[in-house]
Design a protein around this motif. Structure first.
Motif, mmCIF file in Angstrom:
data_model
loop_
_atom_site.group_PDB
_atom_site.id
_atom_site.type_symbol
_atom_site.label_atom_id
_atom_site.label_comp_id
_atom_site.label_asym_id
_atom_site.label_seq_id
_atom_site.Cartn_x
_atom_site.Cartn_y
_atom_site.Cartn_z
ATOM 1 N N UNK A 8 0.827 -1.011 0.404
ATOM 2 C CA UNK A 8 -0.466 0.429 0.471
ATOM 3 C C UNK A 8 1.183 1.484 0.008
ATOM 4 N N UNK A 12 -1.723 7.093 3.265
ATOM 5 C CA UNK A 12 -2.561 8.075 3.988
ATOM 6 C C UNK A 12 -3.747 6.301 3.304
ATOM 7 N N UNK A 13 -3.529 4.952 3.335
ATOM 8 C CA UNK A 13 -4.022 4.466 3.039
ATOM 9 C C UNK A 13 -4.765 3.861 4.269
ATOM 10 N N UNK A 14 -6.132 3.265 4.171
ATOM 11 C CA UNK A 14 -6.441 2.441 5.690
ATOM 12 C C UNK A 14 -6.040 1.714 6.602
ATOM 13 N N UNK A 15 -5.252 0.806 5.567
ATOM 14 C CA UNK A 15 -4.318 0.114 6.588
ATOM 15 C C UNK A 15 -3.380 1.323 7.308
ATOM 16 N N UNK A 18 -5.595 3.616 10.177
ATOM 17 C CA UNK A 18 -6.881 2.851 11.274
ATOM 18 C C UNK A 18 -6.426 2.924 12.606
ATOM 19 N N UNK A 21 -4.147 1.164 14.134
ATOM 20 C CA UNK A 21 -2.393 1.653 14.118
ATOM 21 C C UNK A 21 -1.564 2.559 14.386
ATOM 22 N N UNK A 186 -8.204 10.918 4.602
ATOM 23 C CA UNK A 186 -9.059 10.651 3.504
ATOM 24 C C UNK A 186 -9.172 11.862 2.209
ATOM 25 N N UNK A 189 -5.758 11.269 1.485
ATOM 26 C CA UNK A 189 -4.682 9.996 0.680
ATOM 27 C C UNK A 189 -5.737 10.473 -1.076
ATOM 28 N N UNK A 190 -6.668 11.383 -1.279
ATOM 29 C CA UNK A 190 -6.748 11.855 -2.347
ATOM 30 C C UNK A 190 -5.865 12.810 -3.479
ATOM 31 N N UNK A 193 -2.647 10.721 -4.294
ATOM 32 C CA UNK A 193 -2.687 9.921 -5.383
ATOM 33 C C UNK A 193 -3.303 10.836 -6.703
ATOM 34 N N UNK A 194 -3.855 11.785 -6.794
ATOM 35 C CA UNK A 194 -3.134 12.709 -7.730
ATOM 36 C C UNK A 194 -2.603 12.885 -8.143
ATOM 37 N N UNK A 197 -0.058 9.916 -9.206
ATOM 38 C CA UNK A 197 -0.186 10.015 -10.742
ATOM 39 C C UNK A 197 0.416 10.629 -11.935
#
Lengths: 204, 131
Positions: A8, A12-15, A18, A21, A186, A189-190, A193-194, A197
């Protein structure tokens, strides 16, 4: 429990984010020990704060600390609309002197909250709860998230991946989400990713 | 000191088609034979991303130390037919990873695990629009 996957790549992935964690970030060193001392002396207490303030994370941190001090701890997570404690008939009731942690205490109907608190007092079980609003408890820990703590947390999460989300981003997101750390992460996270990528799509 | 786990797959590119046969071998090193209680090998998928985490185990083997198996460090091989789904996926809010996971249960201390990722199929025709 599912182990966090090193695959992952988004920090900022859930894993990674959480509540179980991450250790709760206190603003002063030694604050965790003080908080546990207060709770032990009071025989229980409540953690109060708005949505996404880190109540569940704090409860996990306190649970670990209490277990480390030799207490038996039972943790129950209540979800939206869960008005009663679904306990199995065959399960052993907690022993006297142990801790019962209820995350989401406000979900219970008022008379169930009262009954649970009364049963715990009678059985000498320490009750520790999280809630969005104050109830009658001998000790209250009021939480109010701060942007500096959010910046520290985001920096720490990005340690292995390089800084993609800056402190300015975090402060802006903190304002946009009214201090809700869960929503802020969250949004991070976005953003991550943006930006990653776009970077990998760029020629050369 | 952590044990050394080597995992090898028959395809060096680690890219497999659904239904394809996959041969996997693994070996443990840098640890005494009698320090290992059991070794588990799984072929599994894990999801990561913004939502709840999921996992699924496609193949599972457990070897324990006994009279027949005194040294679990030795090279061990197994093979399996890979399933048709879920395929490896690299979306924005959801990612699906396939891995071979070897987990070592020690006589003392926490179990140690090592993953080797591989690609199962490809989600053709999928192109995500960046916001």
């Amino acid at each position: 429990m599912i182990q966090p996957s090193r695959l992952a790549a988004n920090p900022f992935s859930t894993c990674w984010i959480r509540p179980d964690r991450q250790a709760y970030r206190f603003t002063r060193p030694g604050q965790l020990g003080q908080l546990v001392e207060h709770l032990v002396r009071a025989g229980g207490g409540q953690v109060v704060g708005p949505h996404g303030a880190g109540k569940s994370t704090l409860l996990f941190t306190l649970q670990e600390e209490l277990v480390g001090r030799g207490y038996q701890v039972i943790r129950i997570q209540l979800h939206a609309g869960q008005r009663s404690l679904a306990t199995r008939r065959e399960s052993q009731p907690p022993a006297a002197g142990s801790w019962l942690i209820i995350d989401g205490f406000e979900q219970l109907a008022a008379w169930r909250r009262w009954k649970l608190a009364w049963q715990c007092r009678r059985s000498r079980i320490h009750l520790l709860v999280s809630s969005h609003r104050c109830h009658r408890f001998p000790f209250t820990w009021q939480m109010s998230p701060r942007p500096e703590v959010a910046c520290e947390l985001v920096d720490q999460l990005q340690q292995g991946s390089g800084t993609v989300v800056s402190s300015q981003d975090v402060k802006r997101l903190f304002r946009e989400h009214d201090g809700n750390m869960r929503e802020l992460l969250f949004a991070c996270y976005d953003l991550f990713e943006i930006r990653t990528r776009r970077q990998s799509a760029r020629p050369g | 000191m952590e044990p050394l786990v080597s995992i090898m797959l028959c395809d060096p590119h680690r890219h497999y088609r659904p239904g394809q046969r996959m041969r996997c071998s693994y070996q443990v090193d840098a640890i005494a034979a009698d320090a290992i209680q059991a070794v588990e090998a799984s072929i599994m998928w894990l999801s990561s991303g913004k939502g709840d985490e999921e996992m699924g185990i496609h193949e599972f083997h457990r070897r324990t130390r006994d009279d027949q198996n005194t040294d679990l460090r030795m090279l061990h091989q197994f093979d399996t037919s890979l399933p048709n789904s879920p395929l490896s996926f690299e979306g924005t809010i959801l990612k699906i990873h396939w891995v071979v996971r070897v987990k070592i249960f020690l006589k003392e201390g926490q179990p140690y695990s090592r993953d080797l990722s591989f690609q199962l199929g490809s989600v053709a025709g999928f192109r995500e629009q960046l916001p």
